[in-house]
Design a protein around this motif. Structure first.
Motif, PDB file in Angstrom:
ATOM      1  N   GLU A  41       0.828  -1.208   0.000  1.00  0.00           N
ATOM      2  CA  GLU A  41       0.000   0.000   0.000  1.00  0.00           C
ATOM      3  C   GLU A  41       0.863   1.258   0.000  1.00  0.00           C
ATOM      4  O   GLU A  41       0.441   2.297  -0.515  1.00  0.00           O
ATOM      5  N   ILE A 106      -6.455   0.672   1.656  1.00  0.00           N
ATOM      6  CA  ILE A 106      -7.242   0.235   0.498  1.00  0.00           C
ATOM      7  C   ILE A 106      -8.649   0.818   0.559  1.00  0.00           C
ATOM      8  O   ILE A 106      -9.185   1.305  -0.443  1.00  0.00           O
ATOM      9  N   THR A 110     -10.110   3.452  -2.127  1.00  0.00           N
ATOM     10  CA  THR A 110     -11.282   2.990  -2.882  1.00  0.00           C
ATOM     11  C   THR A 110     -12.432   3.962  -2.740  1.00  0.00           C
ATOM     12  O   THR A 110     -13.144   4.264  -3.712  1.00  0.00           O
ATOM     13  N   THR A 111     -12.630   4.478  -1.533  1.00  0.00           N
ATOM     14  CA  THR A 111     -13.702   5.449  -1.290  1.00  0.00           C
ATOM     15  C   THR A 111     -13.496   6.720  -2.098  1.00  0.00           C
ATOM     16  O   THR A 111     -14.446   7.290  -2.655  1.00  0.00           O
ATOM     17  N   GLY A 114     -12.575   5.119  -6.241  1.00  0.00           N
ATOM     18  CA  GLY A 114     -13.304   4.008  -6.820  1.00  0.00           C
ATOM     19  C   GLY A 114     -12.433   2.773  -6.932  1.00  0.00           C
ATOM     20  O   GLY A 114     -11.204   2.844  -6.822  1.00  0.00           O
ATOM     21  N   ALA A 115     -13.073   1.623  -7.181  1.00  0.00           N
ATOM     22  CA  ALA A 115     -12.350   0.357  -7.116  1.00  0.00           C
ATOM     23  C   ALA A 115     -12.094  -0.296  -8.456  1.00  0.00           C
ATOM     24  O   ALA A 115     -11.209  -1.140  -8.575  1.00  0.00           O
ATOM     25  N   SER A 116     -12.815   0.068  -9.492  1.00  0.00           N
ATOM     26  CA  SER A 116     -12.798  -0.761 -10.696  1.00  0.00           C
ATOM     27  C   SER A 116     -11.955  -0.225 -11.828  1.00  0.00           C
ATOM     28  O   SER A 116     -11.549  -0.971 -12.716  1.00  0.00           O
ATOM     29  N   LEU A 212      -4.205   0.972  -9.073  1.00  0.00           N
ATOM     30  CA  LEU A 212      -5.476   0.502  -8.531  1.00  0.00           C
ATOM     31  C   LEU A 212      -5.373   0.472  -7.006  1.00  0.00           C
ATOM     32  O   LEU A 212      -4.275   0.298  -6.475  1.00  0.00           O
ATOM     33  N   PRO A 213      -6.464   0.605  -6.286  1.00  0.00           N
ATOM     34  CA  PRO A 213      -6.390   0.515  -4.823  1.00  0.00           C
ATOM     35  C   PRO A 213      -5.828  -0.818  -4.331  1.00  0.00           C
ATOM     36  O   PRO A 213      -5.207  -0.872  -3.264  1.00  0.00           O
ATOM     37  N   THR A 214      -6.042  -1.890  -5.104  1.00  0.00           N
ATOM     38  CA  THR A 214      -5.603  -3.218  -4.672  1.00  0.00           C
ATOM     39  C   THR A 214      -4.291  -3.656  -5.320  1.00  0.00           C
ATOM     40  O   THR A 214      -3.894  -4.817  -5.171  1.00  0.00           O
TER      41      THR A 214
END
Length: 289
Positions: A41, A106, A110-111, A114-116, A212-214
């Motif tokens: 992270e 994460i 994401t908040t 966004g996640a996608s 990406l967040p992940t």
């Protein structure tokens, strides 16, 4: 000949990539014995720092080379002061705490973003022709930056007062404290330095990998494999494991594809640790830094 040179450059890039994502973890885990599951992270935050900065008109090079390490280094200092400082010597507790910190980062990113959708930045410098083949000019630059970073960290640890005090504190904190060293401050600086290097790496890799967040999950697996395979010596271990595992990964990827390349990297690390449980440097050159 052109194909051979192109392949060699690609292998060098894979080696540099491994070393780049692993060095910050090597400092925090190798020197401080802190299992930092939020390492991925920190890399991700470096990438998002570059994305946010460039989207707001900041020069890409300034964002990658200055803002990413400064921002993530500052976050690392805050994390050390609020969380890690209470858990030194308790490896399982640090593992759980940094896992929770990883999920926190994460969730926050994401908040906000966004996640996608992967956020991308176009790599600078374009392509370099090698006969009938081409190679990314930016990837070639990353090879040089990684080599320079390893040399810079070596010089700091070996030849500066900060490096000497930091190594002494990690080896014998009681003696360092008796000599008047503020061990708490040294721990903070060392953790912040490891986080800053991770942010620097994440910022540099953002144009190549996207953000990406992940994405930290991709980074941390390779980083831990590299650091553990390298052994206790921070720089020599990171460099030697990166060369071995990155070379295997690069060759297998070229011959079969990226999926089997990742499998080969993991298999090589398992075989290595079976015969060298203390890692490459633990077996071959114990005194290296």
């Amino acid at each position: 000949m052109d194909l051979t040179l192109s392949l060699i450059l690609q292998i060098f890039y894979v080696i540099a990539n491994l070393a780049l994502i692993s060095l910050g973890l090597a400092i925090i885990f190798g020197m401080m014995r802190v299992i930092n599951l939020a390492h991925g992270e920190f890399l991700m935050l470096g990438g998002y720092t570059v994305v946010v900065a460039t989207n707001n008109g900041v020069n890409l090079w300034f964002a990658m080379l200055v803002l990413a390490p400064v921002v993530v280094g500052a976050i690392g200092v805050v994390v050390e002061r609020l969380l890690i400082r209470w858990l030194y010597g308790r490896m399982i507790d640090t593992l759980l705490a940094t896992w929770g910190l990883s999920l926190f980062f994460i969730g926050i990113i994401t908040t906000i973003f966004g996640a996608s959708t992967s956020t991308t930045i176009s790599p600078p410098l374009g392509v370099v022709s090698i006969g009938e083949y081409t190679s990314s000019g930016y990837e070639m630059l990353l090879i040089g930056i990684t080599a320079g970073l390893l040399v810079a960290v070596y010089l700091v640890l070996k030849y500066t007062a900060l490096g000497l005090v930091a190594r002494g504190t990690m080896q014998n904190p009681d003696m360092a404290a008796a000599l008047g060293v503020s061990t708490s401050r040294i721990y903070m600086i060392t953790f912040g330095l490891g986080a800053a290097i991770s942010g620097f790496a994440g910022g540099l890799l953002a144009p190549v990998t996207g953000v990406l967040p992940t994405i930290g999950a991709i980074y941390i697996a390779k980083a831990f494999i590299t650091v553990i395979s390298g052994g206790a010596s921070i720089l020599a271990g990171t460099a030697s494991a990166s060369i071995l595992l990155g070379g295997i990964n690069g060759v297998v990827t070229f011959l079969t594809g990226p999926t089997l390349g990742e499998v080969a990297l993991l298999a090589a690390a398992i075989i290595l640790l079976r015969f060298m449980p203390t890692g490459i440097t633990g077996r071959l050159f114990r005194k290296s830094q």
